[in-house]
Design an enzyme around this catalytic site. Structure first.
Site, PDB file in Angstrom:
ATOM      1  N   GLU A 264      12.152   0.440  32.647  1.00  0.00           N
ATOM      2  CA  GLU A 264      13.370   0.027  31.942  1.00  0.00           C
ATOM      3  C   GLU A 264      14.514   0.940  32.331  1.00  0.00           C
ATOM      4  OE1 GLU A 264      13.180  -0.183  27.658  1.00  0.00           O
ATOM      5  OE2 GLU A 264      15.337  -0.450  27.519  1.00  0.00           O
ATOM      6  N   ASP A 472      -3.482   6.488  25.313  1.00  0.00           N
ATOM      7  CA  ASP A 472      -3.805   5.069  25.198  1.00  0.00           C
ATOM      8  C   ASP A 472      -2.511   4.326  24.838  1.00  0.00           C
ATOM      9  OD1 ASP A 472      -4.651   2.556  24.488  1.00  0.00           O
ATOM     10  OD2 ASP A 472      -6.495   3.249  23.523  1.00  0.00           O
ATOM     11  N   HIS A 570      23.952  -0.542  30.107  1.00  0.00           N
ATOM     12  CA  HIS A 570      22.833  -1.352  30.590  1.00  0.00           C
ATOM     13  C   HIS A 570      23.240  -2.144  31.820  1.00  0.00           C
ATOM     14  CE1 HIS A 570      19.084  -1.222  28.228  1.00  0.00           C
ATOM     15  NE2 HIS A 570      19.854  -0.503  27.447  1.00  0.00           N
TER      16      HIS A 570
END
Ligand code: ADP
Length: 585
Positions: A264, A472, A570
């Protein structure tokens, strides 16, 4: 297209450091077109070749003896010459081409070898440099300048003794039997005793079965032995995820470079900006509130009364010591802290909590729980164990029990960000941040009926750090429970920010933490493996880093929102100038 054949002549990876070959190139020979089996056609052409030679030589010798000109050619000699040429071409094609190819291709192997030498030297150099820099220590973390950066692929090749995989004829037979279903794909590792070869064969069989190419999913450059029986079954390759570094993150007086594995755009840059704001304000303080992994089996009785009897027995302090002795037999590190019970009719849920040293602890706690259940069976023979996990634990699912009681490490991390840092680095004001936090993270999340989701994007940071350090990643569900608080302090000049995270489930031993890449990231943080000073210190420090990184991420994203920069940044970091339609085609 035949079901058993690859759809294209795309290169397969090779086991030996030789050329990359296509399946067609590797397995198809001109002789395959012959109507006879290979050994028969070889015998026919050998016989033809030597018969023609013998016939021609004996005829020409006779001509020389009788002084007949050689240019006078009989019909039988024409036939013999044709037979000679045909068999010569066949034999050259059969034995000669591979030899010629091997001569031509040998220099490529040599080029590789010499590159590998450079790579080995490069890695040694990096190792040497690393020794000079104490990792994860305050102010000493800046790396000395490295030689020109080597491409990532270089390092991957060095990790692998067999850089490129070539499938042999023997492998081809196994691939065929996997495709035909006579050899189970899962049995390849145990049958072959070579995990990489097993992965290569499984991968090729998969491509043939599905008719889909796995090109782009690397096979080479990974240690398949390291995941056997521990991390992943039936591997066919590995996914590459870039790792970025945010930091230095200053927590409790120590600096950390935080590895984040993510695809991302903006995430690492944003967290990095938060780290900078924290650093310039004197750092963050992290406090561990609790440390205990949980497992809750479900047991059933004939009546609710019997279930209640066991509940009272387990919660009686007089019985705790006995139960703890039984539980603690399972491990040097697992130490029972408590048992919390919940009844649903005749069913009882027993939530055991224990310390687990530097391990995340799921295996450890499960073993201890099993010991106790076996022990209880003597006094409660009517107890039916329905499942070692009854979801009251609660693992990898959003659950209020974790949010309220905690699971793994419960951490609170705080910082006071100076007003001028808020303005200059975060490009907003203390007042705007406090107001937005109240409206978004508190009220907005309450409106949404959030469970532990009183934050802007804790799971972004948690997941990226988890993937990088071999945690995990599915435990990001409860590990991302977080409430972010913001308050104006020092007469409204500065910002007090905190993140409270009750269920950070991390370990520095076991699971994926021992894999090469993940263990390198743990090493960067100075928390690799078991702590030598005190069991559990490394995993607790990792939890503090996770919380600190979340603090940085919250600070930066909330500032971007408050300043209305989110969409702009972004567009800058998530959208490259590449024409995406072209890239995908
Ligand atoms: P988990 O319980 O997180 O699934 P594992 O059981 O796979 O983890 O790994 C823990 C193993 O590591 C146990 O066998 C334990 O004995 C061993 N170990 C070695 N040092 C430590 C330590 N400092 N803390 C916890 N476990 C340790």
């Amino acid at each position: 297209m035949e079901a058993g054949r690859r759809s294209s002549t795309k290169p397969v990876q090779s086991l030996k450091p030789t050329k990359t070959v296509s399946v067609d190139e590797d397995l198809t020979k001109a002789s395959d077109a012959l109507p006879l089996p290979l050994h028969l056609s070889n015998a026919v052409f050998f016989t033809l070749f030597f018969s023609a030679v013998y016939f021609l030589l004996s005829h020409w010798r006779e001509k020389i003896r009788t002084s007949t000109p050689l240019s006078v050619v009989t019909f039988s000699e024409i036939i013999a010459i044709l037979a000679f040429v045909a068999s010569f071409i066949y034999l050259l094609g059969f034995f000669g081409i591979d030899f010629v190819q091997s001569l031509i291709l040998r220099p490529q192997t040599e080029v590789w070898n010499s590159e590998d030498d450079d790579e080995v030297a490069d890695v040694l150099l990096r190792k040497k440099d690393a020794r000079k820099v104490p990792c994860g220590q305050a102010l000493d973390c800046s790396l000395p300048p490295l030689p020109p950066p080597a491409p990532i692929v270089t390092v991957q090749k060095v990790l692998d003794e067999n850089p490129v995989t070539v499938l042999t004829e023997e492998d081809e037979e196994i691939i065929k039997s996997v495709v035909a279903g006579t050899t189970p794909s899962y049995s390849l590792e145990s049958k072959l005793g070579d995990c990489k070869r097993a992965a290569a064969i499984r991968r090729e069989a998969l491509q043939r079965l599905t008719g889909k190419s796995l090109e782009g999913l690397p096979l080479d450059g990974f240690d398949y032995e390291s995941i056997l029986g521990q991390c992943c079954e039936m591997p066919v390759g590995y996914v590459q995820i870039p790792v970025g570094i945010a930091g230095p993150l200053l927590i409790n007086g120590r600096e950390y470079s935080v590895p984040m594995a993510t695809t991302e755009g903006c995430l690492v840059a944003s967290t990095n900006r938060g780290c900078k704001a924290i650093h310039l304000s004197g750092g963050a303080t992290s406090t561990l509130l609790r440390d205990g992994m949980t497992r809750a089996p479900v047991v059933r009785f004939g009546t609710a009364k019997r279930a209640a009897d066991l509940k009272l027995y387990l919660e009686d302090p007089d019985n705790f010591d006995t139960l703890a002795v039984v539980f603690n037999r399972s491990s040097r590190f697992g130490r029972l802290q408590g048992i919390k019970c919940a009844i649903a009719g005749k069913n009882l849920y027993l939530r055991f909590t224990c310390t687990t040293g530097d391990a995340m602890g799921m295996n450890m706690v499960s073993k201890g729980v099993q010991n106790v259940l076996d022990f209880l069976q003597t006094d409660f023979p009517d107890m039916d164990v329905m499942g070692i996990s009854g979801n009251f634990c609660s693992d990898k699912k959003p659950a209020a029990v974790n949010w309220i009681e905690g699971r793994g490490k419960s951490v609170v991390c705080e910082a006071i960000i100076k007003g001028d840092v808020v303005r200059k680095v975060l490009k907003t004001t203390v007042e705007s941040l406090v107001e937005l936090n109240m409206l978004k993270n508190l009220t907005g999340s309450a409106m949404a009926g959030a469970l532990g989701g009183f934050n802007a994007h804790a799971s972004n940071i948690v997941t990226a750090v988890y993937i990088a350090t071999g945690q995990d990643p599915a435990q990001n569900v409860e590990s991302s429970h977080c409430i972010t608080m913001m308050e104006a302090v020092n007469d409204g000049k500065d910002l007090h920010i905190s993140v409270t995270m009750p269920s950070i489930e991390v370990g520095t031993v076991g699971g994926g933490t021992q894999l090469a890449s993940q263990s390198a990231c743990l090493n960067l943080l100075g928390v690799k493996g078991a702590s030598k000073e005190s069991a559990g210190a490394n995993s607790r420090m990792l939890a503090a880093v996770v919380a600190g990184a979340v603090l940085a991420g919250e600070l930066s994203l909330m500032s971007a929102l408050a300043a209305g920069q989110l969409v702009k940044s972004h567009m800058k970091y998530n959208r490259s100038n590449k024409d995406v339609s072209k890239a995908s085609s």
